[in-house]
Design a protein around this motif. Sequence first.
Motif, PDB file in Angstrom:
ATOM      1  N   VAL A 271      -3.501   6.558  10.156  1.00 46.58           N
ATOM      2  CA  VAL A 271      -3.935   6.486   8.762  1.00 46.58           C
ATOM      3  C   VAL A 271      -3.537   5.121   8.220  1.00 46.58           C
ATOM      4  CG1 VAL A 271      -3.794   8.966   8.401  1.00 46.58           C
ATOM      5  CG2 VAL A 271      -1.796   7.544   7.900  1.00 46.58           C
ATOM      6  N   VAL A 272      -4.291   4.646   7.236  1.00 47.02           N
ATOM      7  CA  VAL A 272      -4.064   3.335   6.635  1.00 47.02           C
ATOM      8  C   VAL A 272      -3.531   3.527   5.222  1.00 47.02           C
ATOM      9  CG1 VAL A 272      -5.125   1.162   5.912  1.00 47.02           C
ATOM     10  CG2 VAL A 272      -5.921   2.306   7.981  1.00 47.02           C
ATOM     11  N   GLY A 273      -2.441   2.842   4.908  1.00 42.73           N
ATOM     12  CA  GLY A 273      -1.929   2.796   3.546  1.00 42.73           C
ATOM     13  C   GLY A 273      -2.053   1.386   3.012  1.00 42.73           C
ATOM     14  N   VAL A 274      -2.732   1.224   1.882  1.00 42.64           N
ATOM     15  CA  VAL A 274      -3.007  -0.086   1.306  1.00 42.64           C
ATOM     16  C   VAL A 274      -2.258  -0.239  -0.012  1.00 42.64           C
ATOM     17  CG1 VAL A 274      -4.788  -1.637   0.377  1.00 42.64           C
ATOM     18  CG2 VAL A 274      -5.298  -0.169   2.352  1.00 42.64           C
ATOM     19  N   ASP A 275      -1.582  -1.357  -0.184  1.00 40.93           N
ATOM     20  CA  ASP A 275      -0.951  -1.733  -1.442  1.00 40.93           C
ATOM     21  C   ASP A 275      -1.623  -3.011  -1.918  1.00 40.93           C
ATOM     22  OD1 ASP A 275       0.610  -2.594  -3.548  1.00 40.93           O
ATOM     23  OD2 ASP A 275       2.403  -2.986  -2.350  1.00 40.93           O
ATOM     24  N   SER A 276      -2.556  -2.875  -2.867  1.00 43.99           N
ATOM     25  CA  SER A 276      -3.237  -4.034  -3.426  1.00 43.99           C
ATOM     26  C   SER A 276      -2.558  -4.371  -4.749  1.00 43.99           C
ATOM     27  CB  SER A 276      -4.728  -3.731  -3.643  1.00 43.99           C
ATOM     28  OG  SER A 276      -5.414  -4.870  -4.126  1.00 43.99           O
ATOM     29  N   SER A 277      -1.599  -5.304  -4.690  1.00 49.66           N
ATOM     30  CA  SER A 277      -0.758  -5.597  -5.845  1.00 49.66           C
ATOM     31  C   SER A 277      -1.234  -6.860  -6.548  1.00 49.66           C
ATOM     32  CB  SER A 277       0.699  -5.761  -5.396  1.00 49.66           C
ATOM     33  OG  SER A 277       0.855  -6.969  -4.671  1.00 49.66           O
ATOM     34  N   THR A 278      -0.489  -7.272  -7.548  1.00 51.14           N
ATOM     35  CA  THR A 278      -0.815  -8.499  -8.265  1.00 51.14           C
ATOM     36  C   THR A 278      -0.783  -9.702  -7.332  1.00 51.14           C
ATOM     37  OG1 THR A 278       0.370  -7.518 -10.139  1.00 51.14           O
ATOM     38  CG2 THR A 278      -0.266  -9.820 -10.337  1.00 51.14           C
ATOM     39  N   GLN A 279       0.203  -9.741  -6.458  1.00 48.93           N
ATOM     40  CA  GLN A 279       0.436 -10.929  -5.645  1.00 48.93           C
ATOM     41  C   GLN A 279      -0.252 -10.913  -4.287  1.00 48.93           C
ATOM     42  OE1 GLN A 279       4.761 -10.880  -5.656  1.00 48.93           O
ATOM     43  NE2 GLN A 279       4.822 -12.407  -7.275  1.00 48.93           N
ATOM     44  N   SER A 280      -0.473  -9.726  -3.709  1.00 50.06           N
ATOM     45  CA  SER A 280      -0.970  -9.686  -2.332  1.00 50.06           C
ATOM     46  C   SER A 280      -1.521  -8.312  -1.995  1.00 50.06           C
ATOM     47  CB  SER A 280       0.157 -10.026  -1.351  1.00 50.06           C
ATOM     48  OG  SER A 280       1.180  -9.040  -1.405  1.00 50.06           O
ATOM     49  N   CYS A 281      -2.145  -8.245  -0.837  1.00 50.36           N
ATOM     50  CA  CYS A 281      -2.550  -6.976  -0.244  1.00 50.36           C
ATOM     51  C   CYS A 281      -1.689  -6.741   0.993  1.00 50.36           C
ATOM     52  CB  CYS A 281      -4.025  -6.992   0.149  1.00 50.36           C
ATOM     53  SG  CYS A 281      -4.589  -5.434   0.871  1.00 50.36           S
TER      54      CYS A 281
ATOM     55  N   GLY B 278      -3.235   0.616  -5.970  1.00 54.56           N
ATOM     56  CA  GLY B 278      -3.492  -0.696  -6.555  1.00 54.56           C
ATOM     57  C   GLY B 278      -2.725  -0.912  -7.839  1.00 54.56           C
ATOM     58  N   GLN B 279      -2.659  -2.181  -8.234  1.00 53.14           N
ATOM     59  CA  GLN B 279      -2.037  -2.526  -9.506  1.00 53.14           C
ATOM     60  C   GLN B 279      -2.742  -1.783 -10.634  1.00 53.14           C
ATOM     61  OE1 GLN B 279      -2.930  -6.593 -10.836  1.00 53.14           O
ATOM     62  NE2 GLN B 279      -4.107  -6.890  -8.961  1.00 53.14           N
ATOM     63  N   CYS B 280      -1.968  -1.223 -11.528  1.00 60.29           N
ATOM     64  CA  CYS B 280      -2.520  -0.372 -12.584  1.00 60.29           C
ATOM     65  C   CYS B 280      -3.149  -1.205 -13.706  1.00 60.29           C
ATOM     66  CB  CYS B 280      -1.430   0.504 -13.174  1.00 60.29           C
ATOM     67  SG  CYS B 280      -0.713   1.684 -12.020  1.00 60.29           S
ATOM     68  N   HIS B 281      -3.969  -0.543 -14.494  1.00 59.96           N
ATOM     69  CA  HIS B 281      -4.501  -1.026 -15.778  1.00 59.96           C
ATOM     70  C   HIS B 281      -5.610  -2.067 -15.670  1.00 59.96           C
ATOM     71  CE1 HIS B 281      -1.068   1.019 -17.479  1.00 59.96           C
ATOM     72  NE2 HIS B 281      -0.210   0.119 -17.045  1.00 59.96           N
ATOM     73  N   GLY B 282      -5.703  -2.806 -14.567  1.00 64.45           N
ATOM     74  CA  GLY B 282      -6.670  -3.890 -14.491  1.00 64.45           C
ATOM     75  C   GLY B 282      -8.086  -3.410 -14.770  1.00 64.45           C
ATOM     76  N   PHE B 283      -8.884  -4.257 -15.383  1.00 61.43           N
ATOM     77  CA  PHE B 283     -10.226  -3.908 -15.837  1.00 61.43           C
ATOM     78  C   PHE B 283     -11.261  -4.627 -14.983  1.00 61.43           C
ATOM     79  CE2 PHE B 283     -13.441  -5.093 -19.357  1.00 61.43           C
ATOM     80  CZ  PHE B 283     -14.310  -4.075 -18.991  1.00 61.43           C
TER      81      PHE B 283
ATOM     82  N   GLY C 123      -6.653   7.851  -3.789  1.00 57.45           N
ATOM     83  CA  GLY C 123      -5.977   6.620  -4.165  1.00 57.45           C
ATOM     84  C   GLY C 123      -4.963   6.855  -5.267  1.00 57.45           C
ATOM     85  N   ALA C 124      -4.408   5.752  -5.785  1.00 55.08           N
ATOM     86  CA  ALA C 124      -3.303   5.888  -6.729  1.00 55.08           C
ATOM     87  C   ALA C 124      -2.990   4.572  -7.404  1.00 55.08           C
ATOM     88  CB  ALA C 124      -2.051   6.375  -5.988  1.00 55.08           C
ATOM     89  N   GLY C 125      -2.229   4.665  -8.491  1.00 51.20           N
ATOM     90  CA  GLY C 125      -1.567   3.507  -9.045  1.00 51.20           C
ATOM     91  C   GLY C 125      -0.391   3.130  -8.158  1.00 51.20           C
ATOM     92  N   ASP C 126       0.006   1.868  -8.198  1.00 49.24           N
ATOM     93  CA  ASP C 126       1.015   1.406  -7.242  1.00 49.24           C
ATOM     94  C   ASP C 126       2.372   2.075  -7.424  1.00 49.24           C
ATOM     95  OD1 ASP C 126       1.460   0.085  -9.650  1.00 49.24           O
ATOM     96  OD2 ASP C 126       1.426  -1.929  -8.804  1.00 49.24           O
ATOM     97  N   GLN C 127       2.868   2.177  -8.642  1.00 55.46           N
ATOM     98  CA  GLN C 127       4.182   2.789  -8.839  1.00 55.46           C
ATOM     99  C   GLN C 127       4.161   4.275  -8.508  1.00 55.46           C
ATOM    100  OE1 GLN C 127       6.752   0.941  -9.282  1.00 55.46           O
ATOM    101  NE2 GLN C 127       5.573  -0.933  -9.616  1.00 55.46           N
ATOM    102  N   HIS C 128       3.049   4.910  -8.734  1.00 54.80           N
ATOM    103  CA  HIS C 128       2.900   6.338  -8.433  1.00 54.80           C
ATOM    104  C   HIS C 128       2.924   6.566  -6.924  1.00 54.80           C
ATOM    105  CE1 HIS C 128       0.880   5.047 -12.102  1.00 54.80           C
ATOM    106  NE2 HIS C 128       1.261   6.183 -12.648  1.00 54.80           N
TER     107      HIS C 128
END
Length: 485
Positions: free
Chosen positions: A6-16, A78-83, A239-244
């Motif tokens: 399985v793949v877990g992705v963290d797409s944050s402000t600074q990096s993936c 991913g990083q939350c709130h972004g539009f 999927g999810a928000g990053d902190q969650h």
Amino acid sequence: MARAVVVGVDSSTQSCKVELRASEDGELLGFGSAPHPHTVPPISEQDPAAWWEALVIALGHARRAAGDVDIVSIGIAGQCHGFVPLDAAGRVIRPAKLWNDTTAAPELAALVAEVGAAEFARSIGSVPTAAFTIAKIAWLRAHEPSSFARLRTVLLPHDYLAYRLTGRFATDRSDASGTGYFDPAENVYRIEHLQRIDPEVDWAPMLPEVLGPEGIAGTVLPEVAAELGIRAGARVSAGAGDQHASALGLGIRDGDLVCSFGTSGVVVTTTPAPLADESGIVSGTANLTGGFLPLVCTLNGAKVTDAFARILGVDHAELSRLALAAGASGPVLAAYLDGERTPNRPGAAGLLADITTEVTREEIARAAVEGVVFGLRVGVEGIDRLGIDTGGDVFAIGGGARSAATTQVLADALNREVRLVDAAEPVARGAAVQAAAVQHGATVGELGEAWRPPQLRAIEPRGAGFTAERYARYREAAAVTALDA
């Protein structure tokens, strides 16, 4: 025979960042990362296409590290709130405004004044700040009316990546609960808040379906699978928000506290009951298991210590050594270097108070570390005021938690033991847990408990009074920054 992963992705402000974990037991088999474009608030924007490019690169690195594997499901945090605004053809209209873009502060203030903080807290569990998606939508209408006129779909960063994988518009309740127009207690959109921005717009068709904890956003499209070098039909979880996702990856239980030191500073716990904080300190977001994740986020996390390491001309190891060598005297820092989200002071700047001619490098370093940690202590106190249990274990995570000074000052500030765990990338780990739950037909909560990472070590506080006077002085200095408004 290829091993199912399985793949877990963290797409944050600074990096993936991407983790590949064995589907059957969560063993880490491969890791990869790729940077995102650098941003500097108050204007913080990124082209969503850059997130996709980083995902392709990071997944490629992880696949090569893992060897012969068969990707069966993917989870994206991913990083939350972004539009992310899309037009009628599903194309990105303009660069995405990120959570730490504070340019929408005037539009947000007008919305809160019109709706009322109490009504926002009652209807969505939070009083939104300029970080929230609703503020950025209002900004688009006010400042780029031609772009607003083209708007047909509103996505969050993790939604966009899932859309690129599956062709479907979907989100989850954790990330949706940070938009400013979703009620996590009732699991419904509050369209009336968007109608305050423009009552003539038909908002409902613009919003993605909100999936439950074990929801499936779709399957990987054949042409996308070919680009990624994986088989078509792999499942993509909600999927999810990053902190969650991080809370899930750590396997935290009700009452545990997680203090995260990344680009932002974040403190969260988990609870089965919904909450509403009219003060706006605590956001009543949803977690990934069907409950709730009281969350306090500051704009100024590890980047504060980054800045002071640069100012002092030292690396992070030396900054930590200096901070730990400081005595009890010296200046305090209200670390609102790029404005602040909690408390809501988007126009604030940092304030270094109590400097004398006797000030030392050690004292400056300690003030920088304390400025970040004390901001999170304010958050813990906000959660406590709501009567939420925070008596469990305390965890420190994120890049900043690699600093011995940060974790020691945190233990001192809370006067509690602070635990470090073997989870270098808890966000990606949590996303992988969700992906595995989808694959196995298990509940996300059950698998999060089963994959709970082992503890590395614990840091003991140095005494209840070690930071008491300094924290009190910090609160006085922080109050002065309210004058910026």
